[in-house]
Structure formats: C-alpha cells, structure tokens
Design an enzyme around this catalytic site. Structure first.
Site, PDB file in Angstrom:
ATOM      1  CE1 TYR A 131       1.621   0.468  -7.830  1.00 20.21           C
ATOM      2  CE2 TYR A 131       0.995   2.465  -7.066  1.00 20.21           C
ATOM      3  CZ  TYR A 131       1.119   1.324  -7.130  1.00 20.21           C
ATOM      4  OH  TYR A 131       0.225   0.696  -6.143  1.00 20.21           O
ATOM      5  CE  LYS A 177      -1.589  -0.761  -8.791  1.00 20.47           C
ATOM      6  NZ  LYS A 177      -2.164  -2.248  -8.752  1.00 20.47           N
TER       7      LYS A 177
END
Length: 305
Positions: free
Chosen positions: A165, A169
């Site tokens: 993640y 991001k």
C-alpha cells in the site's frame, strides 16, 4: 468564495462507500453530474456488487442531481474506457476525476505473498493510471481538467504491514509530479489528497471514540478544494478529523566534492552539511537537481582556473 461545480461532470472511483461516497455526494450537492464508479468488492478487493453504487445514485437523484453508476474495475483499462465512453455519450464532457478506489492486503513484508503486493499496486497505482489515461486526451482537447490522486501517510512516511500500500501511495505522487508538467499548458491541474478517515478501510484499526471524529466529510472538504476551477496545482493536501496540512518534498542545498575527494569517507564526513536544512528548496523538475549539481561543479572548476 463559494465553490460550485454547475455544468461540470465528475468521475469518482470507489464511490460506493466511505470517502468516495462522500466525495460523490458532495460534488452532486454543488451541481456536478457524477459517475459513481464502484466495483462493489470487499475491503480486500474480493467480490463485486452494484448495490452500493446504485444507492449513491439514488441519493443524488432524490435531491435533483444527475448521476449514473458504473462497475468498472479500475485495474482493467478496457472497463475504464467503457466507463469514460458512456460518460461522454451521456454528458459530452469530463471535467473532474477523483481517483479514490483502493483495497488493503496488509501483512508484514516477510509474510506477504507477492500476489497481494501486485494486486494492491494494480488497484491503487495502475487504477489511477488507467483512469487518468482514459480521460487525459479529453481534458487536453477541452483545455480544462482537474484530477485528484489519493496518496497516504503510509506512503509518505511508512506504516508497518503496508509495504504494498505504501509503495503504491508514494508512486501516485511521482505520477502526479510529471502530469503537472505535461498538463499545465492545457489547464489540467493534478493534486494529491492524503486522507485519514474512519471508513471500512480503517474501522478495525482505530478506537471507536476516535473513529467518530474521523468523518469522511472532513476529508471531502479537502478533496473538493483540490478539484474546483481555481484549484492549486501539485498540492499534497493531508486531511482528517478537521485537520488540514500540506506535505512538500524539499532538497537540501548539499555540498560539492572535487573529483579527487569523491570517496565514501568524505561523503560521510560531510553528512551534517549534506543534511543541513538551511537553504533547502522545492525543486520544480528532476532536471533542477542536475542543474544544481552542475552549477556547483562548474563554479568550482572556474574558481580553480
């Protein structure tokens, strides 16, 4: 100044629940026609259902707004293209894209299956790329576009168990930085939202009393500030629980070492000066770093002559 989106068309991905739902409802409340995109999967990306997206459409239409649902999987470009095609056929323009869709597959890196790493990258990074690619030329021809990518403190600063993640991001910020340069002449502005909110992505990670403070609506106020007519460009806006801040990437002025002194020992010896934040600056492009270093080198050579 009152922000409104009358006459504008917006696509919000992952808009069936959480932040996306809040973004879609707020855009419609202020006059935008909204494409409510949602695959309808679970938090980990499994499954699919149109129920949540259709509920958002119903809420918008009940208040006199215009919307339609589309179940495109943002990780599949052909499905995204179909969504954009239907949008253009229905409304003839596309002004705003909020890339919000996301999933979680949290595990420490040592325990993480690479398939879970890849899937999170596909949804967060390639989902953002796919949707942006599908609308980019439309916005260029219109000489107008507002795009929001969704980043995270997990990418900018790290978070245990979120290497996949966090990587995705942070990657969307690099994507944004280049699109800002390429879109400027056609008034396409690209900004990033780094939210903290109480959603199904975080509901089992945050104590209940704190969860109540972290409303989706508080984040949406920031999202809309990033996609209106007079929006900034290349902003990373952090938002959550009523707090708003910007994250910026700065580079220290650094040092110069003559060729004969370019050793790891001398680099380490100068570490304090290298890290000195006095006279740090925000670089407009990658080439500005090269320009800075070459200027130091040329200045040294000229001083030796």
């Amino acid at each position: 100044m009152t922000i409104n989106f009358e006459g504008q068309v917006a696509i919000v991905t992952g808009a069936g629940n959480g932040l996306g739902r809040s973004h879609a409802l707020a855009l419609a409340e202020r006059g935008a026609k909204v494409v409510v995109n949602d695959l309808g999967g679970a938090r980990d990306g499994s499954g699919a259902s149109s129920d949540a997206a259709m509920e958002v459409v119903r809420l918008i239409e009940e208040k006199g707004g215009e919307a339609f649902a589309h179940g495109a999987n943002v990780a599949k470009f052909d499905e995204v293209e179909d969504m954009v095609k239907q949008t253009m056929e229905k409304w003839g323009r596309l002004d705003i894209l909020i890339n919000n869709a996301g999933i979680l597959r949290d595990k420490s890196f040592t325990k993480m299956d690479l398939a879970d790493f890849q899937l999170v990258m596909d949804v967060h990074l390639m989902g953002t790329v796919n949707c942006t690619k599908a609308v980019w030329n439309i916005m260029r021809e219109q000489n107008y576009g507002r795009i929001v990518v969704t980043s995270s403190s997990s990418g900018m600063y790290g978070n245990f168990g979120q290497s996949n993640y966090g990587a995705a991001k942070m990657a969307v910020l690099g994507f944004m930085n280049t699109l800002v340069l390429e879109g400027a002449k056609n008034d396409i502005r690209v900004n990033a939202l780094a939210p903290t909110a109480g959603t199904r992505m975080t509901e089992d990670l945050i104590p209940a009393e704190i969860y109540q403070l972290m409303t989706a609506e508080s984040v949406t106020a920031g999202a809309l500030a990033l996609c209106h007519k007079d929006a900034p460009n290349r902003m990373i806006l952090c938002a959550g629980a009523g707090g708003y801040a910007s994250t910026r990437l700065f580079e220290t002025n650094g040092i110069f070492l003559p060729q004969a002194q370019q050793t790891p020992e001398n680099v380490i010896a100068q570490w304090k000066t290298i890290c000195d934040i006095n006279n740090q600056s925000e670089l407009e492009t990658g080439g500005k770093q090269t320009e800075k270093f070459l200027t130091k080198a040329i200045t040294y050579v000229q001083s030796e002559q």
